[in-house]
Design a protein around this motif. Structure first.
Motif: not given
Length: 217
Positions: A59-64, A68-72
């Motif tokens: 889980l790198n910064l890109k994955a985080l 966030l985008i997918c969840y929202v």
């Protein structure tokens, strides 16, 4: 390397056994998915000598950012667009009354949060996404977008108790979860997005706001 017919058949059997474990009479929630988690990990390791097919990536910064985008997007679209429309189409809200018993009970709420993260977030994503995609890829000898709707159907069936609207919503969630896994191939992304969505659901249940899911446009 393409698998032979016997290996492909064995992969299908492994998948069917995993799905049948959901309905086994020897265990109950949340232990059923604890058994399934062990089964998925064991079968993958014993048959592949690695857990790489399950896509446990860092889980790198890109994955985080993706999480966030997918969840929202998923939370907003499902709660404020798809759920009200589905309620109107079937002229009934999804039946989430099975979760009303945690209303106002803090200990039950916290306990079910733990159960949910283990069973739904980790267990369901490992079975219906990581393991299903891995086994289906072996069966068909290729990675294909059709695995997304197949996994969504398999994911929705255990939610029959939620009524027609609830079943439809679960299928739609399955399509989105399947696409996320197909697109990013990192099961941690799926697990966290799924867990966040169910955390909101259980929090609303605890606060007594399940009627929120009865909205109709």
């Amino acid at each position: 390397m393409a698998l032979g017919p016997s290996q492909r058949f064995l992969s299908l059997i492994f998948l069917l056994i995993g799905l049948l474990l959901v309905y086994n009479p020897l265990t109950k929630f949340p232990y059923t998915f604890c058994v399934i988690i062990v089964y998925v990990l064991a079968v993958t390791w014993l048959s592949k000598n690695t857990l790489k097919p399950l896509k446990f990536k860092k889980l790198n910064l890109k994955a985080l950012k993706v999480i966030l985008i997918c969840y929202v997007i998923l939370e907003v679209m499902m709660d404020f667009v798809f759920q009200p429309v589905i309620n109107r189409i079937f002229n009934e809200p999804a039946d989430y009354s099975a979760f009303s018993f945690i209303e106002g009970n803090k200990m039950l709420y916290l306990t079910w949060l733990l159960y949910m993260w283990v069973s739904a977030a980790i267990g369901e994503e490992l079975l219906f996404r990581a393991f299903a995609f891995s086994q289906l890829r072996d069966v068909f000898n290729k990675r294909h977008w059709v695995f997304v709707p197949i996994s969504a159907v398999l994911f929705s069936i255990p939610h029959l108790y939620q009524g027609t609207a609830g079943l439809t919503m679960t299928f739609l969630f399955g399509l989105f979860f399947g696409y996320i896994f197909y697109r990013f191939r990192n099961i941690w992304i799926n697990i966290i997005v799924h867990g966040l969505i169910d955390t909101v659901f259980l929090t609303l249940s605890y606060l007594g706001y399940l009627e929120f899911y009865s909205l109709i446009w």
